[in-house]
Design a protein around this motif. Structure first.
Motif, PDB file in Angstrom:
ATOM      1  N   ASP A 110       0.807  -1.214   0.000  1.00  0.00           N
ATOM      2  CA  ASP A 110       0.000   0.000   0.000  1.00  0.00           C
ATOM      3  C   ASP A 110       0.843   1.268   0.000  1.00  0.00           C
ATOM      4  O   ASP A 110       0.455   2.274  -0.606  1.00  0.00           O
ATOM      5  N   ALA A 111       1.999   1.234   0.649  1.00  0.00           N
ATOM      6  CA  ALA A 111       2.885   2.404   0.626  1.00  0.00           C
ATOM      7  C   ALA A 111       3.409   2.647  -0.783  1.00  0.00           C
ATOM      8  O   ALA A 111       3.409   3.786  -1.269  1.00  0.00           O
ATOM      9  N   LEU A 112       3.841   1.586  -1.439  1.00  0.00           N
ATOM     10  CA  LEU A 112       4.353   1.738  -2.811  1.00  0.00           C
ATOM     11  C   LEU A 112       3.228   2.120  -3.775  1.00  0.00           C
ATOM     12  O   LEU A 112       3.414   2.960  -4.647  1.00  0.00           O
ATOM     13  N   ALA A 113       2.074   1.492  -3.613  1.00  0.00           N
ATOM     14  CA  ALA A 113       0.946   1.768  -4.498  1.00  0.00           C
ATOM     15  C   ALA A 113       0.405   3.182  -4.298  1.00  0.00           C
ATOM     16  O   ALA A 113      -0.102   3.794  -5.234  1.00  0.00           O
ATOM     17  N   GLY A 114       0.528   3.695  -3.095  1.00  0.00           N
ATOM     18  CA  GLY A 114      -0.081   4.976  -2.765  1.00  0.00           C
ATOM     19  C   GLY A 114       0.759   6.203  -3.040  1.00  0.00           C
ATOM     20  O   GLY A 114       0.252   7.322  -2.954  1.00  0.00           O
ATOM     21  N   VAL A 115       2.017   6.023  -3.368  1.00  0.00           N
ATOM     22  CA  VAL A 115       2.847   7.204  -3.616  1.00  0.00           C
ATOM     23  C   VAL A 115       2.447   7.821  -4.962  1.00  0.00           C
ATOM     24  O   VAL A 115       2.397   7.135  -5.979  1.00  0.00           O
ATOM     25  N   PRO A 116       2.120   9.104  -4.972  1.00  0.00           N
ATOM     26  CA  PRO A 116       1.754   9.754  -6.240  1.00  0.00           C
ATOM     27  C   PRO A 116       2.949   9.782  -7.197  1.00  0.00           C
ATOM     28  O   PRO A 116       4.100   9.887  -6.769  1.00  0.00           O
ATOM     29  N   ASP A 117       2.661   9.689  -8.483  1.00  0.00           N
ATOM     30  CA  ASP A 117       3.727   9.680  -9.499  1.00  0.00           C
ATOM     31  C   ASP A 117       4.710  10.827  -9.321  1.00  0.00           C
ATOM     32  O   ASP A 117       5.920  10.646  -9.459  1.00  0.00           O
ATOM     33  N   GLU A 118       4.202  12.000  -9.000  1.00  0.00           N
ATOM     34  CA  GLU A 118       5.087  13.170  -8.889  1.00  0.00           C
ATOM     35  C   GLU A 118       6.010  13.097  -7.678  1.00  0.00           C
ATOM     36  O   GLU A 118       7.011  13.812  -7.610  1.00  0.00           O
ATOM     37  N   ARG A 119       5.700  12.230  -6.716  1.00  0.00           N
ATOM     38  CA  ARG A 119       6.557  12.077  -5.530  1.00  0.00           C
ATOM     39  C   ARG A 119       7.572  10.945  -5.658  1.00  0.00           C
ATOM     40  O   ARG A 119       8.458  10.805  -4.821  1.00  0.00           O
ATOM     41  N   VAL A 120       7.451  10.108  -6.697  1.00  0.00           N
ATOM     42  CA  VAL A 120       8.373   8.987  -6.856  1.00  0.00           C
ATOM     43  C   VAL A 120       9.819   9.460  -6.981  1.00  0.00           C
ATOM     44  O   VAL A 120      10.698   8.937  -6.283  1.00  0.00           O
ATOM     45  N   ARG A 154      -0.939  -2.435  -9.287  1.00  0.00           N
ATOM     46  CA  ARG A 154      -1.715  -3.504  -9.926  1.00  0.00           C
ATOM     47  C   ARG A 154      -2.136  -4.554  -8.893  1.00  0.00           C
ATOM     48  O   ARG A 154      -3.252  -5.071  -8.943  1.00  0.00           O
ATOM     49  N   ALA A 155      -1.239  -4.858  -7.958  1.00  0.00           N
ATOM     50  CA  ALA A 155      -1.568  -5.834  -6.910  1.00  0.00           C
ATOM     51  C   ALA A 155      -2.719  -5.324  -6.058  1.00  0.00           C
ATOM     52  O   ALA A 155      -3.685  -6.061  -5.795  1.00  0.00           O
ATOM     53  N   ARG A 156      -2.622  -4.078  -5.623  1.00  0.00           N
ATOM     54  CA  ARG A 156      -3.680  -3.524  -4.767  1.00  0.00           C
ATOM     55  C   ARG A 156      -5.011  -3.462  -5.511  1.00  0.00           C
ATOM     56  O   ARG A 156      -6.051  -3.833  -4.959  1.00  0.00           O
ATOM     57  N   ALA A 157      -4.975  -3.041  -6.770  1.00  0.00           N
ATOM     58  CA  ALA A 157      -6.203  -2.943  -7.560  1.00  0.00           C
ATOM     59  C   ALA A 157      -6.863  -4.304  -7.751  1.00  0.00           C
ATOM     60  O   ALA A 157      -8.094  -4.410  -7.801  1.00  0.00           O
ATOM     61  N   ALA A 158      -6.050  -5.365  -7.825  1.00  0.00           N
ATOM     62  CA  ALA A 158      -6.570  -6.714  -8.034  1.00  0.00           C
ATOM     63  C   ALA A 158      -6.861  -7.438  -6.713  1.00  0.00           C
ATOM     64  O   ALA A 158      -7.312  -8.579  -6.730  1.00  0.00           O
ATOM     65  N   GLY A 159      -6.585  -6.773  -5.579  1.00  0.00           N
ATOM     66  CA  GLY A 159      -6.777  -7.416  -4.283  1.00  0.00           C
ATOM     67  C   GLY A 159      -5.755  -8.519  -4.042  1.00  0.00           C
ATOM     68  O   GLY A 159      -6.038  -9.492  -3.343  1.00  0.00           O
ATOM     69  N   GLU A 160      -4.559  -8.357  -4.618  1.00  0.00           N
ATOM     70  CA  GLU A 160      -3.510  -9.363  -4.502  1.00  0.00           C
ATOM     71  C   GLU A 160      -2.404  -8.891  -3.562  1.00  0.00           C
ATOM     72  O   GLU A 160      -2.371  -7.722  -3.167  1.00  0.00           O
ATOM     73  N   GLN A 161      -1.533  -9.812  -3.243  1.00  0.00           N
ATOM     74  CA  GLN A 161      -0.393  -9.511  -2.370  1.00  0.00           C
ATOM     75  C   GLN A 161       0.882  -9.456  -3.197  1.00  0.00           C
ATOM     76  O   GLN A 161       0.950  -9.993  -4.304  1.00  0.00           O
ATOM     77  N   LEU A 162       1.903  -8.834  -2.630  1.00  0.00           N
ATOM     78  CA  LEU A 162       3.239  -8.831  -3.232  1.00  0.00           C
ATOM     79  C   LEU A 162       4.051  -9.944  -2.610  1.00  0.00           C
ATOM     80  O   LEU A 162       3.952 -10.221  -1.413  1.00  0.00           O
ATOM     81  N   TYR A 163       4.895 -10.551  -3.437  1.00  0.00           N
ATOM     82  CA  TYR A 163       5.774 -11.639  -3.021  1.00  0.00           C
ATOM     83  C   TYR A 163       7.180 -11.330  -3.499  1.00  0.00           C
ATOM     84  O   TYR A 163       7.373 -10.645  -4.511  1.00  0.00           O
ATOM     85  N   CYS A 164       8.141 -11.875  -2.787  1.00  0.00           N
ATOM     86  CA  CYS A 164       9.544 -11.764  -3.209  1.00  0.00           C
ATOM     87  C   CYS A 164      10.129 -13.158  -3.289  1.00  0.00           C
ATOM     88  O   CYS A 164      10.086 -13.920  -2.319  1.00  0.00           O
TER      89      CYS A 164
END
Length: 168
Positions: A110-120, A154-164
Motif C-alpha cells: 500500500d505504501a508503494l501503491a499509494g505514492v503519487p507519481d510526482e513524488r516517486v 496492480r496488486a492492490r487494484a486486483a486485491g492481490e499480495q506482493l511476493y519476493c
C-alpha cells in the motif's frame, strides 16, 4: 555472490506454492504485466532484499525513517518447517539452499501503491542515499522504483499480495 530477487503479485500464497511446485522452487516466468495465465506479473530486482533495500524505498515513500520491522514477511517457500535456532541439520535443506519466497505485508504494497507519481523521484532521491546503494545515482534507480510502484498498484487494484522470490 549477489542475491537474486524478483517481486511479483499473486492472489494468495497457495497459488504461489502450486506454481513453485511445478518448477521445483524456480520462479515461474515473469511477464511484466500479468497478461499471461502462465506467468506472474513481476519485476526483476537483483539485490533488492525485502527487509532492508525495499524497506528503505517503502520508508522513503511514506516520508519516515527506515526501521527493521517496516516490511513484514511471511515465509511461503520452502514449505518444510523452518529449522530451529541451531539451523538446518542437512546442508541440502531447502532453508539453506533456497530459493525462498516471502509474502510481503500489505503495508509495503500500500505504501508503494499509494505514492503519487510526482513524488516517486523525491522518494528515489532518499532511497539512493541508503548505504546499500553505495552512492548510486537516483536516475539509475528511478526506473526500478517506477516498476515496483506500478506492480504494487496492480496488486492492490486486483486485491492481490506482493511476493519476493530470492535465490543465491
Amino acid at each position: 555472490m549477489g542475491v537474486l530477487t524478483d517481486y511479483f503479485r499473486a492472489p494468495d500464497a497457495a497459488t504461489v506454492v502450486r506454481a513453485l511446485e511445478l518448477k521445483d522452487g524456480g520462479l515461474p516466468p515473469l511477464d511484466g504485466d500479468g497478461s499471461s495465465d502462465e506467468a506472474f506479473d513481476g519485476v526483476e530486482a537483483k539485490g533488492v532484499d525485502p527487509d532492508t533495500v525495499l524497506g528503505r524505498l517503502v520508508a522513503a515513500t511514506l516520508g519516515e525513517p527506515w526501521r527493521v520491522d517496516l516490511v513484514t514477511e511471511t515465509a511461503v517457500w520452502p514449505t518444510t518447517p523452518k529449522p530451529g535456532p541451531s539451523g538446518p541439520e542437512d546442508e541440502d535443506d531447502p532453508w539453506t539452499t533456497g530459493p525462498w519466497v516471502v509474502e510481503l505485508g500489505a503495508t509495503a504494497r500500500d505504501a508503494l501503491a499509494g505514492v503519487p507519481d510526482e513524488r516517486v523521484p523525491e522518494a528515489v532521491g532518499r532511497w539512493a542515499e541508503a548505504e546499500e546503494w553505495d552512492g548510486a545515482d537516483p536516475s539509475d534507480l528511478l526506473p526500478l522504483a517506477e516498476e515496483l510502484t506500478a506492480l504494487a498498484r496492480r496488486a492492490r487494484a486486483a486485491g492481490e499480495q506482493l511476493y519476493c522470490w530470492m535465490s543465491l
